[in-house]
Design an enzyme around this catalytic site. Sequence first.
Site, PDB file in Angstrom:
ATOM      1  N   GLY A  50       0.763  -1.246   0.000  1.00  0.00           N
ATOM      2  CA  GLY A  50       0.000   0.000   0.000  1.00  0.00           C
ATOM      3  C   GLY A  50       0.792   1.292   0.000  1.00  0.00           C
ATOM      4  N   GLU A 104       3.863   4.435   6.223  1.00  0.00           N
ATOM      5  CA  GLU A 104       2.657   3.600   6.123  1.00  0.00           C
ATOM      6  C   GLU A 104       1.596   4.301   5.290  1.00  0.00           C
ATOM      7  OE1 GLU A 104       1.127   0.929   6.501  1.00  0.00           O
ATOM      8  OE2 GLU A 104       1.436  -0.094   8.398  1.00  0.00           O
ATOM      9  N   ASP A 105       0.841   3.531   4.551  1.00  0.00           N
ATOM     10  CA  ASP A 105      -0.276   4.086   3.804  1.00  0.00           C
ATOM     11  C   ASP A 105      -1.434   4.411   4.750  1.00  0.00           C
ATOM     12  OD1 ASP A 105      -0.462   1.388   4.368  1.00  0.00           O
ATOM     13  OD2 ASP A 105      -1.355   0.820   2.468  1.00  0.00           O
ATOM     14  N   ASP A 108      -5.200   1.576  10.638  1.00  0.00           N
ATOM     15  CA  ASP A 108      -6.595   1.244  10.941  1.00  0.00           C
ATOM     16  C   ASP A 108      -6.681   0.960  12.444  1.00  0.00           C
ATOM     17  OD1 ASP A 108      -9.219   0.363  10.810  1.00  0.00           O
ATOM     18  OD2 ASP A 108      -8.789  -1.464   9.721  1.00  0.00           O
ATOM     19  N   VAL A 158     -11.266   2.600   2.297  1.00  0.00           N
ATOM     20  CA  VAL A 158     -10.819   3.554   1.281  1.00  0.00           C
ATOM     21  C   VAL A 158      -9.854   2.890   0.293  1.00  0.00           C
ATOM     22  CG1 VAL A 158     -11.213   5.662   2.601  1.00  0.00           C
ATOM     23  CG2 VAL A 158      -9.060   4.428   2.883  1.00  0.00           C
ATOM     24  N   ASP A 164      -5.893  -0.592  -1.766  1.00  0.00           N
ATOM     25  CA  ASP A 164      -6.690  -1.448  -2.649  1.00  0.00           C
ATOM     26  C   ASP A 164      -7.952  -1.991  -1.987  1.00  0.00           C
ATOM     27  OD1 ASP A 164      -5.437  -3.319  -0.846  1.00  0.00           O
ATOM     28  OD2 ASP A 164      -5.925  -4.895  -2.277  1.00  0.00           O
ATOM     29  N   ARG A 170      -5.605   0.487  -6.756  1.00  0.00           N
ATOM     30  CA  ARG A 170      -4.370   1.008  -6.150  1.00  0.00           C
ATOM     31  C   ARG A 170      -3.838   2.238  -6.881  1.00  0.00           C
ATOM     32  NH1 ARG A 170      -2.181  -2.248  -2.134  1.00  0.00           N
ATOM     33  NH2 ARG A 170      -2.356  -4.474  -2.451  1.00  0.00           N
TER      34      ARG A 170
HETATM   35  P1  IMP Z   1      -4.230  -2.263  11.038  1.00  0.00           P
HETATM   36  O1  IMP Z   1      -3.197  -3.253  11.454  1.00  0.00           O
HETATM   37  O2  IMP Z   1      -5.595  -2.613  11.556  1.00  0.00           O
HETATM   38  O3  IMP Z   1      -3.845  -0.834  11.381  1.00  0.00           O
HETATM   39  O4  IMP Z   1      -4.413  -2.385   9.478  1.00  0.00           O
HETATM   40  C1  IMP Z   1      -3.479  -1.914   8.624  1.00  0.00           C
HETATM   41  C2  IMP Z   1      -3.633  -2.586   7.270  1.00  0.00           C
HETATM   42  O5  IMP Z   1      -4.991  -2.921   6.921  1.00  0.00           O
HETATM   43  C3  IMP Z   1      -3.206  -1.608   6.229  1.00  0.00           C
HETATM   44  O6  IMP Z   1      -1.806  -1.650   6.024  1.00  0.00           O
HETATM   45  C4  IMP Z   1      -4.012  -2.041   5.015  1.00  0.00           C
HETATM   46  O7  IMP Z   1      -3.345  -3.087   4.351  1.00  0.00           O
HETATM   47  C5  IMP Z   1      -5.286  -2.605   5.583  1.00  0.00           C
HETATM   48  N1  IMP Z   1      -6.394  -1.636   5.570  1.00  0.00           N
HETATM   49  C6  IMP Z   1      -7.110  -1.211   6.639  1.00  0.00           C
HETATM   50  N2  IMP Z   1      -8.083  -0.362   6.281  1.00  0.00           N
HETATM   51  C7  IMP Z   1      -7.979  -0.223   4.939  1.00  0.00           C
HETATM   52  C8  IMP Z   1      -8.714   0.548   3.972  1.00  0.00           C
HETATM   53  O8  IMP Z   1      -9.663   1.287   4.273  1.00  0.00           O
HETATM   54  N3  IMP Z   1      -8.324   0.412   2.670  1.00  0.00           N
HETATM   55  C9  IMP Z   1      -7.282  -0.378   2.294  1.00  0.00           C
HETATM   56  N4  IMP Z   1      -6.573  -1.098   3.171  1.00  0.00           N
HETATM   57  C10 IMP Z   1      -6.907  -1.030   4.486  1.00  0.00           C
END
Ligand code: IMP
Length: 189
Positions: A50, A104-105, A108, A158, A164, A170
Amino acid sequence: MADPPPAEHDLPPVLISEEAIVQRVAELAGQISSDYAQAGEIVLVGVLKGAFIFLADLARRLTIERRVEFIALSSYPSGARSGAVRLLMDMRCDIRGRHVLVVEDIVDTGSTLRYLLDMLGAREPASLRCCALVRKKERLRSEVEIRYLGFDIPDRWVVGYGLDYRERYRTLPYIGIMDTSEEDGPQDG
Ligand code: IMP
């Protein structure tokens, strides 16, 4: 065969425009360049897949010495938002004693970033900070400091600018909202 690009009518509605992203990335690059002006060199660690577009744009706007590395992590292995994270690909660079900036993209729940910061922190870098393009503030559960943040966004799936939905969207130049009621996301960042 790859999926064909989405038709015009199929494009997700805009949440953050291309212009707003360009402007914010320039601001972040300016802030980072000034903060690390005395650091010598920084190691940018992009989280695949991402972050590849964000990192490319950010790295080219920095005015300090920088090195680019990538790491690949997997989250949501069972197709659910389980919070489990796994290292898929490590970087080759030894970061001990170096200034590291994780790029980081999206953050979440924060589990991926927490895992990454713990893993990289154990390698004894001179400093370790994070720059994230977007954060879903209401979903954040882990303790993570995002030193450089692009935008806070609502709890919606998103896509675009590297992000993606099942490997699609992407390369959209903006961040759009994906209309999905499904709970699972992509397998690998
Ligand atoms: P976390 O560990 O819950 O913070 O999730 C992080 C990962 O979840 C990101 O690096 C993304 O790969 C994926 N992710 C979470 N929300 C989204 C979104 O809205 N769109 C795309 N990827 C997401």
